[in-house]
Design a protein around this motif. Structure first.
Motif, PDB file in Angstrom:
ATOM      1  N   ARG A 192       0.883  -1.174   0.000  1.00 21.79           N
ATOM      2  CA  ARG A 192       0.000   0.000   0.000  1.00 21.79           C
ATOM      3  C   ARG A 192       0.911   1.212   0.000  1.00 21.79           C
ATOM      4  N   TYR A 223       1.253   5.408  -0.979  1.00 15.15           N
ATOM      5  CA  TYR A 223       0.477   6.632  -1.163  1.00 15.15           C
ATOM      6  C   TYR A 223       1.408   7.795  -1.481  1.00 15.15           C
ATOM      7  N   ASP A 224       0.877   8.796  -2.192  1.00 18.85           N
ATOM      8  CA  ASP A 224       1.656  10.005  -2.414  1.00 18.85           C
ATOM      9  C   ASP A 224       1.526  10.931  -1.210  1.00 18.85           C
ATOM     10  N   HIS A 225       2.181  12.090  -1.260  1.00 18.67           N
ATOM     11  CA  HIS A 225       2.201  13.008  -0.111  1.00 18.67           C
ATOM     12  C   HIS A 225       0.830  13.613   0.182  1.00 18.67           C
ATOM     13  N   LYS A 226      -0.141  13.468  -0.732  1.00 20.49           N
ATOM     14  CA  LYS A 226      -1.495  13.977  -0.502  1.00 20.49           C
ATOM     15  C   LYS A 226      -2.449  12.882  -0.027  1.00 20.49           C
ATOM     16  N   GLY A 227      -1.934  11.665   0.111  1.00 17.35           N
ATOM     17  CA  GLY A 227      -2.762  10.556   0.574  1.00 17.35           C
ATOM     18  C   GLY A 227      -3.451   9.788  -0.535  1.00 17.35           C
ATOM     19  N   ASN A 228      -3.138  10.093  -1.784  1.00 16.61           N
ATOM     20  CA  ASN A 228      -3.726   9.365  -2.902  1.00 16.61           C
ATOM     21  C   ASN A 228      -3.031   8.014  -3.064  1.00 16.61           C
ATOM     22  N   THR A 229      -3.812   6.998  -3.350  1.00 19.36           N
ATOM     23  CA  THR A 229      -3.268   5.650  -3.507  1.00 19.36           C
ATOM     24  C   THR A 229      -2.469   5.537  -4.796  1.00 19.36           C
ATOM     25  N   LEU A 230      -1.219   5.126  -4.668  1.00 20.11           N
ATOM     26  CA  LEU A 230      -0.373   4.857  -5.830  1.00 20.11           C
ATOM     27  C   LEU A 230      -0.393   3.367  -6.183  1.00 20.11           C
ATOM     28  N   ASP A 252      -1.909  -0.572  -4.502  1.00 22.33           N
ATOM     29  CA  ASP A 252      -2.644  -1.311  -3.476  1.00 22.33           C
ATOM     30  C   ASP A 252      -2.907  -2.716  -4.007  1.00 22.33           C
TER      31      ASP A 252
END
Length: 192
Positions: free
Chosen positions: A117, A119-126, A128
């Motif tokens: 899992r 995520y980028d620094h904004k919390g978007n899933t990269l 999973d």
């Protein structure tokens, strides 16, 4: 008294972490090439690389290692593990995901499952996804299949021969694994 005990434990943990950091090659951050990423980006010594596969921009490396005797003093076996990397030799490599493994085993086969899992620094899933893998110990198992609890049918996993041993490897969300004989008889079922 409790506060003093807590402070003492924190100091001991810091000393242990510092000692490990001084004696280990493990590093965080970017690595110049893939070999350096393998050498310094994995906190366990790699005994043997079993399989390497690219999936969704991630290089997944399945390898064998011996568990840390301090963390797991009764673990007297060679474990399988996976590590996740992204990058290239041109731009550098970065280790992503976590380390560790949990597994189930019996005389027929082992079942390891590791999630990535990211995520980028904004919390978007990269990323999973799960990697389900293990060693096949029973020579009568010729096919390994996996599925989730929700799925009705099984999907065949990749079987890999390496260093005289057989392994299976599957990417997705598969948590139920079964080993089949050549005639289709279920010889082992794990995970559900």
């Amino acid at each position: 008294m409790k506060k003093l005990l807590f402070v003492g434990l924190v100091i001991l943990a810091a000393i242990g972490l510092r000692s490990w950091a001084l004696t280990s090659d493990f590093e965080f951050g970017k690595f110049d090439d893939f070999e350096e990423a393998l050498q310094k980006g994995i906190p366990h010594q790699i005994n043997h690389i079993v399989h390497k596969e690219n999936y969704d921009g991630v290089t997944i490396v399945m390898y064998t290692t011996f568990p840390d005797q301090v963390e797991l003093p009764f673990a007297d076996y060679e474990a399988l593990a996976v590590a996740f990397f992204k990058g290239s030799d041109k731009e550098g490599w970065e280790r992503i995901g976590q380390h560790g493994w949990s597994h189930y085993e019996n005389d027929n086969m082992t079942l390891y499952s590791e999630a990535l899992r990211d995520y980028d620094h904004k919390g978007n899933t990269l990323h999973d996804f799960y990697v389900v893998f293990g060693e096949i110990n029973n020579p009568n198992i010729v096919t390994v299949e996996t599925k989730t609890h929700e799925e009705k049918t099984f999907e065949e996993a990749k079987i890999i021969s390496s260093n005289g041993l057989r392994y299976y490897f599957q990417i997705g969300r598969e948590m139920i694994v079964r080993g089949l004989s050549g005639s289709g008889e279920v010889l082992d079922r794990q995970g559900g």
